[in-house]
Scaffold this active site. Sequence first.
Site, PDB file in Angstrom:
ATOM      1  N   GLU A 177       0.976  -1.707   0.359  1.00 27.02           N
ATOM      2  CA  GLU A 177       0.011  -0.200   0.096  1.00 27.02           C
ATOM      3  C   GLU A 177       0.687   0.785  -0.262  1.00 27.02           C
ATOM      4  O   GLU A 177       1.180   1.790   1.393  1.00 27.02           O
ATOM      5  CB  GLU A 177      -0.601   0.087   0.886  1.00 27.02           C
ATOM      6  CG  GLU A 177      -2.077   1.306   1.218  1.00 27.02           C
ATOM      7  CD  GLU A 177      -3.070   1.183   2.522  1.00 27.02           C
ATOM      8  OE1 GLU A 177      -3.954   1.907   2.268  1.00 27.02           O
ATOM      9  OE2 GLU A 177      -2.786   0.458   3.072  1.00 27.02           O
ATOM     10  N   LYS A 214      -3.131  -1.942  -2.655  1.00 26.49           N
ATOM     11  CA  LYS A 214      -3.810  -1.199  -2.542  1.00 26.49           C
ATOM     12  C   LYS A 214      -3.374   0.323  -2.533  1.00 26.49           C
ATOM     13  O   LYS A 214      -2.869   0.776  -2.153  1.00 26.49           O
ATOM     14  CB  LYS A 214      -3.582  -1.013  -0.735  1.00 26.49           C
ATOM     15  CG  LYS A 214      -5.318  -0.634  -0.306  1.00 26.49           C
ATOM     16  CD  LYS A 214      -5.276  -0.833   1.316  1.00 26.49           C
ATOM     17  CE  LYS A 214      -6.612  -0.180   1.651  1.00 26.49           C
ATOM     18  NZ  LYS A 214      -6.902   0.147   3.247  1.00 26.49           N
TER      19      LYS A 214
END
Length: 297
Positions: A177, A214
């Site tokens: 992420e 993400k």
Amino acid sequence: MSNAAQAEKIRAGNGFVAALDQSGGSTPKALALYGVPESAYSSEAQMFDMIHAMRSRIAQAPDFNGDKVIGAILFEMTMDRQINGRPSATFLWQERGVVPFLKVDKGLEEEADGVRLMKPMPELDALCDRAAKAGVFGTKMRSVIDAASPKGIEAVVAQQFEVGKQILGHGLIPIIEPEVTISIADKAKAEELLLEAIKRHLEALPEGTEVMLKLTLPETANHYKALVDHPAVMRVVALSGGYSRDEANRRLAQNAGIVASFSRALTEGLSANQTDDEFNAAIGATIDSIHAASVAG
């Protein structure tokens, strides 16, 4: 617990990943939005009891199930606790058909080169061992990009993939992420640099390796389509990043193959003061709206 069944759920499931991983630093804000002021608790232990009660209430809502929620990201303390008398990860998968993930990062370093790298994680191997034993499928770790800085973005992506390989070594699937801050003036340029850096690092992975990504919802629809289609990417999920739920859903619906992994946008409109019927209706409507945006692409 079947890893193959969980992998298939994440790879092909018709739903989104719920982020229930507010950490210590963001817990007071999350509780305040839930209608629990700081005056309602007098210790950190009480605070964590209250946030666990909120997460448990969400996880036990009738609509929080594998039909529309394919995964859930847990905070370490949530993994170590129980939901409805069962270990949290076991409850999610066996009772709800929701694949459990664990947030593993320990927060962010101070900004350098326009980015904030992850702090060192000396306990990561031990934590991954515990997570695997608890029935967790994968992990999540967050860095932040505050500028279209080639050097900084490369540092963020390199660190994410380096730690990701360590996590893969424990049989867990890492969610990588690198969050792009939504308010920066050069967001689109940062996203161009990020796409190229991620593609380079994906190509360097051993054949047959899979990770998840993400990402912040991009300025240009389908900007990350090459990542969605990449053989080394199990699934691309999107963070809400401070966008309202309506705006996050609107952007998400424009990006084919990307599903939501919302945190604040998931709990928006929920209150500790709601009756169970009111709460379940509110979370049900939220799940429906996020699911609809996730499958719209």
